[in-house]
Design a protein around this motif. Sequence first.
Motif, PDB file in Angstrom:
ATOM      1  N   VAL A 239      13.858  49.608 -14.126  1.00 20.64           N
ATOM      2  CA  VAL A 239      14.455  50.441 -13.084  1.00 20.64           C
ATOM      3  C   VAL A 239      14.447  49.718 -11.744  1.00 20.64           C
ATOM      4  CG1 VAL A 239      12.229  51.595 -12.652  1.00 20.64           C
ATOM      5  CG2 VAL A 239      14.327  52.732 -11.951  1.00 20.64           C
TER       6      VAL A 239
ATOM      7  N   HIS B 277      18.874  52.565 -13.682  1.00 18.76           N
ATOM      8  CA  HIS B 277      17.843  52.759 -14.703  1.00 18.76           C
ATOM      9  C   HIS B 277      18.401  52.340 -16.047  1.00 18.76           C
ATOM     10  CE1 HIS B 277      14.450  54.368 -16.847  1.00 18.76           C
ATOM     11  NE2 HIS B 277      13.943  54.904 -15.755  1.00 18.76           N
TER      12      HIS B 277
ATOM     13  N   ILE C 266      11.096  56.838  -6.457  1.00 13.04           N
ATOM     14  CA  ILE C 266      10.514  56.431  -7.746  1.00 13.04           C
ATOM     15  C   ILE C 266       9.464  57.452  -8.207  1.00 13.04           C
ATOM     16  CG2 ILE C 266       8.795  54.838  -6.715  1.00 13.04           C
ATOM     17  CD1 ILE C 266      10.624  54.455 -10.117  1.00 13.04           C
TER      18      ILE C 266
ATOM     19  N   GLU D 278       2.224  62.759 -11.906  1.00 12.05           N
ATOM     20  CA  GLU D 278       2.434  64.124 -11.419  1.00 12.05           C
ATOM     21  C   GLU D 278       1.844  64.280 -10.018  1.00 12.05           C
ATOM     22  OE1 GLU D 278       4.270  67.420 -11.513  1.00 12.05           O
ATOM     23  OE2 GLU D 278       4.281  66.270 -13.366  1.00 12.05           O
TER      24      GLU D 278
ATOM     25  N   LEU E 241      11.502  60.334  -9.553  1.00 10.55           N
ATOM     26  CA  LEU E 241      12.192  59.918 -10.781  1.00 10.55           C
ATOM     27  C   LEU E 241      11.250  60.020 -11.976  1.00 10.55           C
ATOM     28  CD1 LEU E 241      14.354  56.693 -11.116  1.00 10.55           C
ATOM     29  CD2 LEU E 241      12.701  57.328 -12.851  1.00 10.55           C
ATOM     30  N   LYS E 242      10.010  59.587 -11.780  1.00 15.26           N
ATOM     31  CA  LYS E 242       9.057  59.564 -12.888  1.00 15.26           C
ATOM     32  C   LYS E 242       8.710  60.955 -13.392  1.00 15.26           C
ATOM     33  CE  LYS E 242       6.679  55.131 -12.638  1.00 15.26           C
ATOM     34  NZ  LYS E 242       6.493  54.910 -14.095  1.00 15.26           N
ATOM     35  N   THR E 243       8.868  61.958 -12.568  1.00 13.08           N
ATOM     36  CA  THR E 243       8.478  63.307 -12.989  1.00 13.08           C
ATOM     37  C   THR E 243       9.657  64.278 -13.116  1.00 13.08           C
ATOM     38  OG1 THR E 243       7.982  63.756 -10.670  1.00 13.08           O
ATOM     39  CG2 THR E 243       6.122  63.209 -12.085  1.00 13.08           C
ATOM     40  N   HIS E 244      10.846  63.895 -12.632  1.00 15.62           N
ATOM     41  CA  HIS E 244      11.977  64.831 -12.617  1.00 15.62           C
ATOM     42  C   HIS E 244      13.233  64.351 -13.346  1.00 15.62           C
ATOM     43  CE1 HIS E 244       9.460  66.469  -9.426  1.00 15.62           C
ATOM     44  NE2 HIS E 244      10.164  67.578  -9.480  1.00 15.62           N
ATOM     45  N   ALA E 245      13.326  63.069 -13.688  1.00 13.35           N
ATOM     46  CA  ALA E 245      14.548  62.588 -14.349  1.00 13.35           C
ATOM     47  C   ALA E 245      14.302  62.511 -15.862  1.00 13.35           C
ATOM     48  CB  ALA E 245      14.944  61.223 -13.797  1.00 13.35           C
ATOM     49  N   PRO E 246      15.253  63.029 -16.657  1.00  9.69           N
ATOM     50  CA  PRO E 246      15.015  63.150 -18.107  1.00  9.69           C
ATOM     51  C   PRO E 246      15.154  61.829 -18.875  1.00  9.69           C
ATOM     52  CG  PRO E 246      17.165  64.058 -17.555  1.00  9.69           C
ATOM     53  CD  PRO E 246      16.530  63.656 -16.257  1.00  9.69           C
ATOM     54  N   PHE E 247      14.106  61.023 -18.775  1.00  7.37           N
ATOM     55  CA  PHE E 247      13.971  59.808 -19.587  1.00  7.37           C
ATOM     56  C   PHE E 247      12.686  59.939 -20.394  1.00  7.37           C
ATOM     57  CE2 PHE E 247      16.148  58.209 -15.727  1.00  7.37           C
ATOM     58  CZ  PHE E 247      17.165  57.440 -16.269  1.00  7.37           C
TER      59      PHE E 247
END
Lengths: 83, 150
Positions: free
Chosen positions: B93, B81, B113, B142, B116-122
Amino acid sequence: MLRILYFAGLREQLATNQEDLPLPTGVHDVAGLLAFLAARGGDWQHLQRTRNLRCAVNQEMASFDCPLRGDEELAFFPPVTGG
Amino acid sequence: MQVRVQESDFEVATELAAICRNRPQIGAVACFVGLVRDISEHSEVRELTLEHYPGMTEKALQAIVDQAAQRWPIIDARVVHRVGRLQPCDQIVLVAVASEHRGDAFAACEFIIDYLKTHAPFWKRELTPSGTRWVEARQADEQASERWRR
């Protein structure tokens, strides 16, 4: 000592990315800390206004009832938008 | 299993070759690449800046990949990422998953993916003709993540 990090739009609203703070008297969990921080007034009230505010404790997503001992790394941020 | 967060670009072919090297048991590699689009919420996007939470980001990505490995019999997975300033058409990504058969690779890749979109801090900030704005989380993301709970 608590280390508190702020990210993204919240970081900008608070004009702060990080602070170290002893666990305030009477604060036992994340919700208590949030109330303490928001009580600073001014921009700090954004902490309670941010829609769907998220929190991490020791770099893991946590809920606001997560207990605090006073030596944690906390982070507050808006919902994530990566990918 | 490898996760990386970096400012520099990545080469899809190089990443896929690294996954497959000396592993004759791999029969399928599913790969997702996310790109910067030039339109968002009906306005032109000139630049995208990605902020993240160093330390937690890597842990969160690793946890997501580990969950995928528990759920499907995958042989390897890789997430790269990018962070920092990106322009339209840039790669953001890469998610690549290798398995014996395509079904597991497709499913695990999509799961990674979505999570990642809802749980990784970006966090993404867009530069548009009317200034900069933080991207709001999408309900559709979500829901995409939620459906894997079923």
